[in-house]
Design an enzyme around this catalytic site. Structure first.
Site, PDB file in Angstrom:
ATOM      1  N   HIS A  98       0.355  -1.065  -3.912  1.00 61.38           N
ATOM      2  CA  HIS A  98       1.352  -1.087  -4.098  1.00 61.38           C
ATOM      3  C   HIS A  98       2.202  -0.266  -3.977  1.00 61.38           C
ATOM      4  O   HIS A  98       1.709   1.297  -4.092  1.00 61.38           O
ATOM      5  CB  HIS A  98       1.758  -1.513  -5.509  1.00 61.38           C
ATOM      6  N   GLU A 169       5.642  -6.185   1.162  1.00 61.15           N
ATOM      7  CA  GLU A 169       6.551  -6.095   0.220  1.00 61.15           C
ATOM      8  C   GLU A 169       7.092  -4.662   0.953  1.00 61.15           C
ATOM      9  O   GLU A 169       6.899  -3.862   0.846  1.00 61.15           O
ATOM     10  CB  GLU A 169       6.063  -5.456  -1.212  1.00 61.15           C
TER      11      GLU A 169
HETATM   12  P1  PGA Z   1      11.186  -6.372  -7.818  1.00 65.66           P
HETATM   13  O1  PGA Z   1       8.975  -5.789  -7.724  1.00 65.66           O
HETATM   14  O2  PGA Z   1      10.566  -7.731  -7.991  1.00 65.66           O
HETATM   15  O3  PGA Z   1      11.392  -6.418  -9.333  1.00 65.66           O
HETATM   16  O4  PGA Z   1      11.791  -6.739  -6.713  1.00 65.66           O
HETATM   17  C1  PGA Z   1       8.069  -6.896  -7.216  1.00 65.66           C
HETATM   18  C2  PGA Z   1       6.982  -5.905  -6.741  1.00 65.66           C
HETATM   19  O5  PGA Z   1       7.075  -4.570  -7.234  1.00 65.66           O
HETATM   20  O6  PGA Z   1       6.366  -6.199  -6.763  1.00 65.66           O
END
Ligand code: PGA
Length: 252
Positions: A98, A169
């Site tokens: 992440h 992401e």
């Molecule tokens: P968010 O986070 O939905 O608050 O943007 C997603 C993540 O960090 O996986």
């Protein structure tokens, strides 16, 4: 009509809740979750709450995931989280790479070793890849994604029954409340699929791609794109049972 495959909803609670709040939220979500035939719901609490939340979801259709693991299972690694212990707590998944972990020094090499460790402990790795705002502006997204996917999957061989989830992401979108246009997501997801398949054609039917970054109940269907993108990681909107259940209820 039932979906042909389950859509993933990965609830990433980050480090936002106390242990007691995590237990309470898990119970509330469990009570409201009705779409287990169509949705694979994975709750990812903070490490200290993993066992307790594991007990809440035990025997239900709701799954448990860690937010990170270390790449060794035992040894003199003060402060690290053992994949074996995570599995022992009942987790079946682990987020890996992440951006909020990469930010604190996790390298592509670490991510690769963690993917291997996860698989060795029967955890399904949810490997996050994504570009920063600077990289996006410099039009380097494709290159960054190809590099991160290639490095994460290097020398990874999946045994029968194993799988990997790759999550796109965009770093600059996470927590912003402003998701990217779904055509961008579709483009990047295609790159991820292409990269992973080029790397090892044997991987082709063993990985799924999902999207994360400011997903909410209004935009969730923009990011579940046919058989291309099969689910979402949800941060902010997973912190209240009502908003998470609402989001799940809105999935087509
Ligand atoms: P968010 O986070 O939905 O608050 O943007 C997603 C993540 O960090 O996986």
């Amino acid at each position: 009509m039932l979906a042909k495959y389950k859509k993933y909803v990965i609830a990433n609670w980050k480090m936002t809740l106390s242990n007691q709040e995590s237990i309470a939220l898990a119970k509330e979500i469990l009570a409201g979750f009705k779409r287990s035939d169509e949705v694979e719901l994975v709750l990812c609490p903070t490490a200290t709450a993993l066992s307790a939340v594991g007990r809440v979801v035990q025997g239900s259709s709701v799954k448990l995931g860690a937010q990170n693991i270390f790449y060794h299972a035992t040894g003199a690694y003060t402060g690290q989280i053992s994949p074996a212990n995570v599995a022992e707590a009942g987790a079946e998944y682990s987020i890996i790479g992440h951006s909020e972990s990469r930010k604190f020094g996790e390298s592509d090499d670490d991510v690769n070793r963690k993917v291997l460790a996860a698989l060795n402990h029967n955890l399904i790795p949810i490997v996050c890849v994504g570009e920063t705002f600077e990289e996006y502006n410099q039009r380097k997204t494709d290159v960054v994604i190809i590099k991160q996917v290639t490095r994460a999957l290097e020398d990874i061989k999946l045994k029968a029954g194993q799988k990997i989830i790759l999550a796109y992401e965009p770093v600059w979108v996470i927590g912003s409340g402003q998701a990217v246009n779904h055509s961008i997501v579709e483009h990047i997801v295609r790159i991820i699929v292409h990269t992973a398949t080029e790397l090892d054609p044997g991987l082709a039917d063993k990985f799924d791609v999902i999207y994360g970054g400011s997903v909410d109940e209004n935009n969730v269907n923009d990011f579940i794109i046919g058989s291309l993108s099969k689910g979402v990681i949800v941060g902010n909107k997973s912190l209240e049972a009502k908003s998470l259940i609402g989001l799940i209820g809105n999935i087509n």
